[in-house]
Design a protein around this motif. Sequence first.
Motif, PDB file in Angstrom:
ATOM      1  N   GLN A 163      15.328 -26.836 -21.465  1.00 33.45           N
ATOM      2  CA  GLN A 163      14.739 -28.103 -21.575  1.00 33.45           C
ATOM      3  C   GLN A 163      13.768 -28.442 -22.843  1.00 33.45           C
ATOM      4  O   GLN A 163      13.634 -29.547 -23.493  1.00 33.45           O
ATOM      5  CB  GLN A 163      13.530 -28.223 -20.022  1.00 33.45           C
ATOM      6  CG  GLN A 163      12.977 -29.788 -20.157  1.00 33.45           C
ATOM      7  CD  GLN A 163      12.090 -29.890 -18.663  1.00 33.45           C
ATOM      8  OE1 GLN A 163      12.865 -30.288 -17.856  1.00 33.45           O
ATOM      9  NE2 GLN A 163      10.765 -29.634 -18.813  1.00 33.45           N
ATOM     10  N   VAL A 301       4.230 -33.605 -25.016  1.00 33.92           N
ATOM     11  CA  VAL A 301       5.042 -34.114 -23.607  1.00 33.92           C
ATOM     12  C   VAL A 301       5.591 -32.946 -23.032  1.00 33.92           C
ATOM     13  O   VAL A 301       5.662 -32.898 -21.944  1.00 33.92           O
ATOM     14  CB  VAL A 301       5.787 -35.485 -24.075  1.00 33.92           C
ATOM     15  CG1 VAL A 301       6.672 -35.641 -22.892  1.00 33.92           C
ATOM     16  CG2 VAL A 301       5.210 -36.484 -24.716  1.00 33.92           C
ATOM     17  N   ARG A 304       3.550 -30.753 -21.144  1.00 32.75           N
ATOM     18  CA  ARG A 304       2.947 -31.479 -20.029  1.00 32.75           C
ATOM     19  C   ARG A 304       3.755 -31.569 -18.741  1.00 32.75           C
ATOM     20  O   ARG A 304       3.725 -31.717 -17.913  1.00 32.75           O
ATOM     21  CB  ARG A 304       2.435 -32.973 -20.282  1.00 32.75           C
ATOM     22  CG  ARG A 304       1.159 -32.889 -21.633  1.00 32.75           C
ATOM     23  CD  ARG A 304       0.137 -31.985 -20.946  1.00 32.75           C
ATOM     24  NE  ARG A 304      -1.193 -31.983 -21.832  1.00 32.75           N
ATOM     25  CZ  ARG A 304      -1.155 -31.335 -22.931  1.00 32.75           C
ATOM     26  NH1 ARG A 304      -0.099 -30.194 -23.162  1.00 32.75           N
ATOM     27  NH2 ARG A 304      -2.162 -31.214 -23.639  1.00 32.75           N
ATOM     28  N   ILE A 305       5.166 -31.549 -19.081  1.00 33.37           N
ATOM     29  CA  ILE A 305       6.031 -32.105 -17.995  1.00 33.37           C
ATOM     30  C   ILE A 305       6.768 -30.668 -17.464  1.00 33.37           C
ATOM     31  O   ILE A 305       7.653 -30.549 -16.538  1.00 33.37           O
ATOM     32  CB  ILE A 305       7.305 -32.883 -18.648  1.00 33.37           C
ATOM     33  CG1 ILE A 305       8.148 -32.195 -19.501  1.00 33.37           C
ATOM     34  CG2 ILE A 305       6.824 -34.147 -19.066  1.00 33.37           C
ATOM     35  CD1 ILE A 305       9.314 -33.017 -20.183  1.00 33.37           C
ATOM     36  N   HIS A 308       7.528 -29.567 -13.626  1.00 29.69           N
ATOM     37  CA  HIS A 308       7.416 -30.569 -12.790  1.00 29.69           C
ATOM     38  C   HIS A 308       8.890 -31.222 -12.630  1.00 29.69           C
ATOM     39  O   HIS A 308       9.837 -30.926 -13.334  1.00 29.69           O
ATOM     40  CB  HIS A 308       6.603 -31.955 -13.418  1.00 29.69           C
ATOM     41  CG  HIS A 308       5.370 -31.529 -13.458  1.00 29.69           C
ATOM     42  ND1 HIS A 308       4.356 -31.769 -12.650  1.00 29.69           N
ATOM     43  CD2 HIS A 308       4.533 -31.120 -14.760  1.00 29.69           C
ATOM     44  CE1 HIS A 308       3.165 -31.519 -13.066  1.00 29.69           C
ATOM     45  NE2 HIS A 308       3.138 -31.134 -14.165  1.00 29.69           N
ATOM     46  N   ARG A 310      12.019 -32.896 -12.513  1.00 28.29           N
ATOM     47  CA  ARG A 310      12.555 -34.023 -13.855  1.00 28.29           C
ATOM     48  C   ARG A 310      12.889 -35.290 -13.232  1.00 28.29           C
ATOM     49  O   ARG A 310      12.553 -36.066 -13.979  1.00 28.29           O
ATOM     50  CB  ARG A 310      13.982 -33.159 -14.235  1.00 28.29           C
ATOM     51  CG  ARG A 310      13.588 -31.837 -14.996  1.00 28.29           C
ATOM     52  CD  ARG A 310      14.796 -31.088 -15.309  1.00 28.29           C
ATOM     53  NE  ARG A 310      14.629 -30.002 -15.995  1.00 28.29           N
ATOM     54  CZ  ARG A 310      15.551 -28.806 -15.904  1.00 28.29           C
ATOM     55  NH1 ARG A 310      16.711 -28.889 -15.472  1.00 28.29           N
ATOM     56  NH2 ARG A 310      15.259 -27.846 -16.704  1.00 28.29           N
ATOM     57  N   ARG A 312      10.850 -36.836 -11.063  1.00 28.67           N
ATOM     58  CA  ARG A 312       9.759 -37.532 -11.226  1.00 28.67           C
ATOM     59  C   ARG A 312       9.348 -37.812 -12.695  1.00 28.67           C
ATOM     60  O   ARG A 312       8.644 -38.751 -12.791  1.00 28.67           O
ATOM     61  CB  ARG A 312       8.450 -36.704 -10.557  1.00 28.67           C
ATOM     62  CG  ARG A 312       9.022 -36.249  -9.069  1.00 28.67           C
ATOM     63  CD  ARG A 312       8.938 -37.662  -8.242  1.00 28.67           C
ATOM     64  NE  ARG A 312       9.484 -37.324  -6.820  1.00 28.67           N
ATOM     65  CZ  ARG A 312       8.704 -36.911  -5.916  1.00 28.67           C
ATOM     66  NH1 ARG A 312       7.314 -36.643  -5.936  1.00 28.67           N
ATOM     67  NH2 ARG A 312       9.271 -36.644  -4.618  1.00 28.67           N
ATOM     68  N   VAL A 313       9.571 -36.838 -13.572  1.00 33.76           N
ATOM     69  CA  VAL A 313       9.494 -37.091 -15.018  1.00 33.76           C
ATOM     70  C   VAL A 313       9.965 -38.619 -15.260  1.00 33.76           C
ATOM     71  O   VAL A 313       9.748 -39.441 -16.010  1.00 33.76           O
ATOM     72  CB  VAL A 313       9.776 -36.108 -15.915  1.00 33.76           C
ATOM     73  CG1 VAL A 313       9.668 -36.565 -17.062  1.00 33.76           C
ATOM     74  CG2 VAL A 313       8.871 -34.864 -15.615  1.00 33.76           C
ATOM     75  N   VAL A 316       8.231 -41.632 -14.224  1.00 32.73           N
ATOM     76  CA  VAL A 316       7.129 -41.844 -15.077  1.00 32.73           C
ATOM     77  C   VAL A 316       7.509 -42.539 -16.388  1.00 32.73           C
ATOM     78  O   VAL A 316       7.082 -43.555 -17.009  1.00 32.73           O
ATOM     79  CB  VAL A 316       6.311 -40.648 -15.575  1.00 32.73           C
ATOM     80  CG1 VAL A 316       5.362 -41.037 -16.623  1.00 32.73           C
ATOM     81  CG2 VAL A 316       5.716 -39.869 -14.397  1.00 32.73           C
ATOM     82  N   LEU A 357      10.024 -38.563 -22.820  1.00 35.37           N
ATOM     83  CA  LEU A 357      10.252 -37.940 -21.362  1.00 35.37           C
ATOM     84  C   LEU A 357      11.668 -37.912 -21.037  1.00 35.37           C
ATOM     85  O   LEU A 357      12.019 -37.190 -20.065  1.00 35.37           O
ATOM     86  CB  LEU A 357       9.559 -39.057 -20.443  1.00 35.37           C
ATOM     87  CG  LEU A 357       7.962 -38.983 -20.494  1.00 35.37           C
ATOM     88  CD1 LEU A 357       7.477 -40.195 -19.715  1.00 35.37           C
ATOM     89  CD2 LEU A 357       7.391 -37.607 -20.081  1.00 35.37           C
ATOM     90  N   THR A 361      14.798 -34.319 -20.114  1.00 37.26           N
ATOM     91  CA  THR A 361      15.235 -33.975 -18.850  1.00 37.26           C
ATOM     92  C   THR A 361      16.590 -34.266 -18.260  1.00 37.26           C
ATOM     93  O   THR A 361      17.165 -33.578 -17.561  1.00 37.26           O
ATOM     94  CB  THR A 361      14.155 -35.090 -17.940  1.00 37.26           C
ATOM     95  OG1 THR A 361      14.265 -36.370 -18.416  1.00 37.26           O
ATOM     96  CG2 THR A 361      12.768 -34.685 -17.945  1.00 37.26           C
TER      97      THR A 361
END
Length: 449
Positions: A163, A301, A304-305, A308, A310, A312-313, A316, A357, A361
């Motif tokens: 990622q 970024v 921060r991700i 979490h 992917r 939901r990223v 955002v 973002l 992902t």
Amino acid sequence: MVGRRCRGAALPLVTTLPKDLPADEIGSGLAGFWRALPREGRFLLSTVAVQHLGRGMTLPFTVIYLHEVRGFSLDTAGSIMALLALVAALAAAPMGALTDLLGARWMLIVAGVCQSLGAVALAFATSLPIAVLGAVLMGLSQSIGWSASNTFISALVRGPLRQRYFGVNFALLNLGIGAGGLIAGAFVDVARPVTFETIFLVDAVLVLIPGIWLLGPLRHVHARAEHPDDGSATASYATVLRLPGMRWVLLLALVTSFVGYGQLEAGIPAFAHGVAQVSTSVVGLAFAANTAVIVLLQFWVLQRIEGHRRTRVGLVMLGIWAVAWLALGLSGQLPGSLAAAVLVVAFLTLFGLGETLLQPTLPAITNDMAPDHLRGRVNAAQSTAFMAGGVLGPLVAGVLLERDLSTTFVLVVVAGLVVTAWLFLRLERIVSPAVNGLPVTATDEPSVH
């Protein structure tokens, strides 16, 4: 499995690919990521910006060059560029199958050669057949590039490293394209054809640089997996479409391209200049801000991700894009004003934040769900869906903006964002937690030969 042995001794393998590390073992910052990469990953990543510098030089000026320097009509110049996109879309599926058969390394070499020959042809495109040849060769290169590149990356790293790699690769790609555009903008002159010939020839050279690694230090990484011995899955696109969640991923690629990248070269500039009535210099500034956000914020970024979902990223990202498109729509209500200029720049700045973002992902989801022996086809299918969105986006934008339906244009895109949110939520219910980016204690992903 790929490995290296010390020459002259039967020692255990010292490098195993793809490399996987838990997020907490990667280390902090860009330096920690670089140290965590396998040697092969560092080689591949080191040339991304330089490789795309030449493409950044030619991409914004190809139509201008064909029309104003070589004397083709705008319709003909546009048709040549459309041919490039058409060849890329039609050839993506067979090129994906060849990637599975021959391995991503050889396909990347072929893509580089096609791109280089195509750039040389366009540099000396004094007649229509030569220009068409250049477009066909570049289209073939693009049809190979996405699937082969993602497949090769997935042969080097997986898990959190994969990622992060996709994200950093995207930032470096944008750095190269952005820098190339700035350099060419200060250099080319329609009164001096040699300036355009030079940028195409520079592109022809720079695109071959990764081949040095692929034929040298990376020659042992074929990025080709053996077919499962049990014969349970046929290597075909029908098998690809039956993968859990794959159809939803293809729809996501189509719609995100339509509402996003499909508008970058057509709908967004046309709206900004024709509806918001901002100058071309403001449009250029906005695109520069877009590139700067991606280059400066991508790694922040990524950190921060990490860990979490992917999907939901992705939600955002859609929220950020929705705000961006509303800002662009508002700029159309304030034509020719300073506020309109600020809103256009804000739009592409927020759009770039959303890109940071999306790019780590969706490719990661796609490659984490793909069996190794189908990875080339899986990436080619996603590439085809993405290119289809890139064709539909400008068509819809042209039809609506030509008829002064600018508000309808923005509402159509916002509706597309809502559809994309629904697709992300549907995908979340289908894919496994590991594919969706959640930490796992072990993985059963087969290794690549």
